[in-house]
Write an enzyme that holds these catalytic residues in place. Structure first.
Site, PDB file in Angstrom:
ATOM      1  N   ASP A   1      -4.554   8.420   4.341  1.00 35.34           N
ATOM      2  CA  ASP A   1      -3.923   9.787   3.538  1.00 35.34           C
ATOM      3  C   ASP A   1      -4.592  10.292   2.776  1.00 35.34           C
ATOM      4  O   ASP A   1      -5.903   9.924   2.566  1.00 35.34           O
ATOM      5  CB  ASP A   1      -2.791   8.999   2.528  1.00 35.34           C
ATOM      6  CG  ASP A   1      -3.385   8.080   1.816  1.00 35.34           C
ATOM      7  OD1 ASP A   1      -4.041   7.281   1.903  1.00 35.34           O
ATOM      8  OD2 ASP A   1      -3.163   8.269   0.280  1.00 35.34           O
TER       9      ASP A   1
ATOM     10  N   GLU B   1      -3.258   5.127   0.054  1.00 30.44           N
ATOM     11  CA  GLU B   1      -4.074   4.667  -0.876  1.00 30.44           C
ATOM     12  C   GLU B   1      -3.901   5.324  -2.243  1.00 30.44           C
ATOM     13  O   GLU B   1      -3.854   4.746  -3.181  1.00 30.44           O
ATOM     14  CB  GLU B   1      -5.407   4.704  -0.533  1.00 30.44           C
ATOM     15  CG  GLU B   1      -6.471   4.011  -1.271  1.00 30.44           C
ATOM     16  CD  GLU B   1      -7.145   5.081  -2.135  1.00 30.44           C
ATOM     17  OE1 GLU B   1      -7.854   4.346  -2.974  1.00 30.44           O
ATOM     18  OE2 GLU B   1      -7.052   6.191  -2.347  1.00 30.44           O
TER      19      GLU B   1
END
Ligand SMILES: [Zn+2]
Length: 473
Positions: free
Chosen positions: A72, A138
């Site tokens: 991400d 994350e």
């Protein structure tokens, strides 16, 4: 593996949507990429992906290396810039040796990590077994790392590719938890003749409770409590105290409404206090402001005893650095942040957070905060604990990486740890004994529009990774 090739792969990645929590497109793309390259892969229920390349002939005895990046990216854009992160490719330019997204985040954090993994996987140089782990979300709480099943990968050595300063090797991070405090309170009538005043301290620099906790900056909650502690007595009632913001921020401002029979006395004392504090913090917080004005409040006063307990426990609450690392010069090992206080009609809530790369020190710090407030009659809860990664200066992968760095660039890399969280702490919890290191190219302005990647550092990063993986044993 060539840096140009890794950059090409990264450019492809900039066309694939991968906002935290909406990683579907990149997750699918990674799985397709593995299929297209005839590599084994697996995907867990959360969306974490592992792509595996078996050892080349003759390299079967080389220890497996896990390379790790997160799928991400933080999606931020300049206000009004017409752009849809769920659909549009990231617009970037190459300028003065940097790759820059001028109006959006670039997503080099951590798209470069992904690209480097794929660059290595498609490279033909013979290596031991490689497992590339791509975690999700994350940036919004490390959900992928948190949900990782023990045994998802085999390797005992992990290289995290999510760092932002070429020339620095990271070998540790802090774990943390919040300790939240609640005082139940009752309101009473104000004694005859008391007047209300609002005292405010504002203009502190604040900062991050991990990165900035060792900078000696003013904590407005702590300072105002210190002042009010000096005013306690028969002629003092607390109405409310409110200050600070997020648990991971140092409190920049705090205000209290108090009732006293002699407002001028308190106001003069506050002026004197301001003079002392401006002197104490002249270097770190020259912009501090102090204001004391007549006030009104719908709330009644707290009882004398309750107000004293709250102010006293805020005053004695620990804040700041507790211990420095014994292995890494300059690294904060353990700290606590007195983050915020909020007053409601029947409750006063205080939020604190503790960090340490050592679990025992972190818990001892949290217990100390608990004891400080419990003795004053508060209900205390610990929550949101996440594990740290205690630096191992004798790490094998560190030794190999330092040797590779010296050989390639004839200079010493900096070996560091950070006083904030990384996914590595969670990996260590699930895969005890994992030997880890983290490094990456130089990025600037991450998490904000204008994020940029230094291309020269990219060449060095790719060369280093290539050297470590190809010669690992
Ligand atoms: Zn990152």
């Amino acid at each position: 593996m060539q840096s140009e090739r890794v950059l090409e792969i990264f450019k492809e990645i900039t066309c694939i949507p991968r906002e935290s929590g909406h990683e579907g497109p990149i997750t699918d793309w990674l799985c397709d990429w593995a299929s297209d390259h005839s590599l084994q892969f697996k995907r867990d229920a959360t969306g974490n992906v592992l792509i595996i390349r078996e050892a080349a002939p003759g390299k079967e005895n080389v220890p497996t290396i896990v390379l790790q990046a997160h799928q991400d990216m933080v999606c931020e854009k300049v206000a009004g810039f017409p752009f849809d992160f769920r659909r549009d490719p990231i617009p970037y330019v190459i300028k003065d040796g940097w790759m820059i997204a001028e109006n959006t985040t670039l997503g080099a954090d951590d798209g470069i990590g992904i690209a480097a993994c794929l660059g290595l996987l498609e490279d033909t140089a013979p290596t031991g077994k490689i497992e590339c782990l791509f975690t999700i979300s994350e940036e919004t709480g490390m959900d992928g790392a948190e949900a990782l099943e023990p045994g998802f990968f085999d390797g005992k050595t992990l290289i995290n590719l999510d760092s932002e300063d070429e020339g620095q090797l990271f070998i540790g991070c802090a774990g943390g938890l919040n300790t939240n405090i609640k005082f139940k309170v009752r309101r009473t009538e104000l004694p005859e003749g008391f007047k209300l005043l609002k005292c405010t301290i504002a203009g502190g620099i604040g900062g991050h409770s991990g990165d900035d906790i060792n900078k000696g900056r003013a904590n407005a909650v702590q300072l105002l409590s210190r002042f009010l502690y000096g005013q306690l007595g028969d002629g003092f009632r607390l109405i409310s105290i409110d200050g600070g913001g997020k648990p991971n921020a140092i409190a920049r401002e705090c205000q209290a409404i108090v009732a006293v029979p002699k407002p001028d006395t308190l106001r003069n004392a506050f002026t004197d206090f301001a003079t002392d504090i401006l002197e104490e913090f002249h270097a770190t917080d020259p912009g501090l402001t102090f204001e004391c004005t007549p006030a009104t409040s719908e709330l009644g006063a707290l009882g004398k005893n309750a107000g004293e307990k709250i102010i006293t426990s805020l005053f004695t609450a620990p804040h700041g650095v507790k211990a420095m690392s014994q292995d890494i010069p300059g690294l904060v090992q353990t700290s606590t942040n007195l983050a915020s206080v909020r007053t409601g009609k029947s409750v006063v809530e205080i939020v604190t957070s503790q960090r340490s790369s050592s679990k025992s020190e972190r818990r001892a710090m949290a217990a100390k905060v608990r004891a400080n407030f419990e003795v004053a009659g508060a209900v205390v809860k610990h929550m949101y604990e996440y594990p740290g990664w205690n630096p191992n200066v004798n790490s094998h992968v560190l030794k190999r990486t330092v040797e590779a760095y010296r050989k390639l660039f004839s200079t010493e890399p900096e070996v560091k740890a950070i006083h904030a969280g990384l996914e590595c702490g969670l990996f260590l919890q699930k895969f005890p004994g994992l030997d880890m290191i983290s490094f990456g190219p130089t990025l600037r302005g991450v998490h904000a529009p204008g994020e940029k990647l230094e291309l020269a550092s990219m060449d060095k990063f790719v060369a280093l990774l290539d050297e470590v993986v190809r010669n690992f044993e």
